[in-house]
Design a protein around this motif. Structure first.
Motif, short mmCIF file in Angstrom:
data_model
loop_
_atom_site.label_atom_id
_atom_site.label_comp_id
_atom_site.label_asym_id
_atom_site.label_seq_id
_atom_site.Cartn_x
_atom_site.Cartn_y
_atom_site.Cartn_z
N ILE A 15 1.11 -1.40 -0.09
CA ILE A 15 -0.14 -0.04 0.01
C ILE A 15 0.64 1.22 0.14
O ILE A 15 2.25 1.10 0.75
CB ILE A 15 -1.12 0.52 1.35
N ALA A 16 0.71 2.15 -1.18
CA ALA A 16 1.82 3.67 -1.20
C ALA A 16 0.39 4.65 -1.50
O ALA A 16 0.14 4.58 -2.33
CB ALA A 16 2.25 3.21 -1.93
N ARG A 23 -4.64 5.28 4.04
CA ARG A 23 -3.29 4.26 4.43
C ARG A 23 -3.55 3.61 5.62
O ARG A 23 -4.19 2.29 5.68
CB ARG A 23 -1.45 4.75 4.29
N LYS A 24 -3.94 3.88 6.52
CA LYS A 24 -4.70 3.45 7.90
C LYS A 24 -6.03 2.94 7.79
O LYS A 24 -5.82 1.12 8.04
CB LYS A 24 -4.47 4.60 9.23
N SER A 41 4.11 5.45 3.24
CA SER A 41 3.54 7.00 2.44
C SER A 41 4.15 8.05 1.43
O SER A 41 3.24 9.10 0.77
CB SER A 41 4.00 8.06 3.98
N ASP A 42 4.98 7.24 0.61
CA ASP A 42 5.51 7.89 -1.18
C ASP A 42 6.37 7.47 -1.74
O ASP A 42 6.87 5.96 -1.36
CB ASP A 42 6.04 9.02 -0.63
N LEU A 61 -1.54 -1.23 -4.15
CA LEU A 61 -2.83 -0.69 -4.47
C LEU A 61 -1.93 1.30 -4.24
O LEU A 61 -1.41 1.52 -3.48
CB LEU A 61 -3.37 0.00 -2.57
N LEU A 62 -1.14 0.78 -5.03
CA LEU A 62 -1.42 2.47 -5.16
C LEU A 62 -1.67 4.10 -5.58
O LEU A 62 -2.63 4.32 -6.59
CB LEU A 62 -0.02 2.64 -6.39
N ASP A 63 -1.47 5.38 -4.74
CA ASP A 63 -1.89 6.62 -5.47
C ASP A 63 -1.31 7.15 -6.21
O ASP A 63 -0.59 6.93 -6.27
CB ASP A 63 -1.56 7.44 -3.68
N TYR A 64 -2.35 7.40 -6.83
CA TYR A 64 -1.74 7.81 -8.33
C TYR A 64 -0.99 9.03 -8.67
O TYR A 64 -0.04 9.22 -9.31
CB TYR A 64 -3.35 8.85 -9.07
N LYS A 65 -1.08 10.34 -7.43
CA LYS A 65 -0.37 10.92 -7.35
C LYS A 65 0.50 11.13 -5.71
O LYS A 65 -0.90 11.94 -4.98
CB LYS A 65 -1.55 12.52 -7.48
#
Length: 70
Positions: A15-16, A23-24, A41-42, A61-65
């Motif tokens: 998870i990022a 995230r939590k 976290s990044d 599961l990755l944050d897009y930005k």
């Protein structure tokens, strides 16, 4: 496996996400369902994970930005 799904009951998940609440929440949900995970976290944290370890994840599961490295 659960009936009707092709999702294994155990997965190693990465998870990022830079937003602590997302995230939590994702971390708690995955742990509650018995998955092994690593949360960062990044994007810079993701790049510090070795190639060998990255290959062991079943799902990312990755944050897009994200602010540091996308």
């Amino acid at each position: 496996m659960k009936s009707g799904f092709l999702i294994p009951e155990f997965m190693k998940i990465l998870i990022a996400d830079d937003e602590d609440s997302w995230r939590k929440t994702l971390t708690e949900l995955c742990k509650k369902n018995g998955h092994d995970l690593r949360a960062v976290s990044d994007g810079a944290d993701v790049t510090r994970i070795s190639d060998n370890e990255l290959r062991t994840f079943h799902l990312a599961l990755l944050d897009y930005k994200m602010p540091i490295t996308n």
